[in-house]
Design an enzyme around this catalytic site. Sequence first.
Site: not given
Length: 403
Positions: A193-194, A196-197, A217, A244, A323
């Site tokens: 789930c990269a 924004p990188g 992503d 996905d 998070c």
Amino acid sequence: MHKIQDWLARPPKYTTFRINSLRKFEYDKLTNYLIEQSKELNTTSIPKFYLLRPDCLVVEQWTDDVKIENGNKIVVVDALCAAAVLRGAHVFAPGVMGLPSGKIIFKFLLKVNYDGKKKYVGTGYLKMTRNELFDNGIQASGIAVHTLLPASRLPVINETLYPKGTILLQNLPSIVCGWVVDAKPHEVILDMCAAPGNKTTHLAEMSHDQANIIALDKTPQKIASLQKNCYSHGLTCIKAFVFDSTKCCSYESDGVHQGPPYPPNSFDKVLLDAPCSGLGQRPQLINKMTPKMLQSYKFVQRKLFRSAVEVLKFGGRLTYSTCTVTEDENERIVSWALETFPCLSLVPAEPLLGGPGLPNCGLSDQQREMVQRFSPTDDSLRFVDPIYKDTIGFFIAQFTKLK
């Protein structure tokens, strides 16, 4: 409960930036920048800053003697904008809800609810007129308010001080997550789930741009943004795909180099920085999360986890992070994974810089010591440095796959 709510409502007392280890970081630029700010704030001191590690810059608050005269005008900003200001940001045009006319010095406040409740978040001066913001028929962009001093006393640091891709505003536990993955040259790594990188580019930099990193992503715009970030960081070892990740494993795939989906047992390391409720963000000035929404995340996390286990090589490492501060998305996901996948073994998520996992959440005392949770905990619990206690809420666990 009140302890964690109070903690979440306050911003951390420092700002962290990730330093691109492939580029030279010039201390003098930041020193001179802060000296110029100190003149604007009428002080002779500047905030303390230092490298916690070679790739992690910490900038502390302005000292208590810094004073600034508040204007008698008020600008109202939305909750997200207010939180950013408290972390040391300027006010960008989309965040402004209402303001006076003219270019004047003012204090701006957060409108917490529609009942008119407000909270002071900082002082600055207006750079846009009411007409520029509201009367042109299009969404305004750019800095609407130049923040002089947030209520948190954190310095406002513009990343454009350095060439793009040299420093990156990033929360400390997110940086720690990269240290836990510990990317090495020539490893084949999947970031599920990269976008924004930020973690993706960190892994590439840690490997000296020599790992083989796949970033996935399912949103095309996010992958396009990630690719731009890779370019600005000067990285070539990342291949990004719109896909996905719950479907990233296929027994009919030809191999890693053909793009997703991938055969089982393809990756040396997998990072699952899972979609979550985000309830660890600080300061958390408003929360619209419903119980139904909160319960939905664990099901997505479990789907992603299944795919992660499938594509991980035997002997490989899977790092799981969120998070948020809920036990259902953290300790109980770890407990579920250990019960569901006999091939998985929990290993210490080193370096262990946060506190241990919560008790009575499905983990033994030994297992609690292997994970790390960034949230308010008793002082007697494990923290290497107090700085790791005053950060956002975050959770990290690491597993290895056995035959």
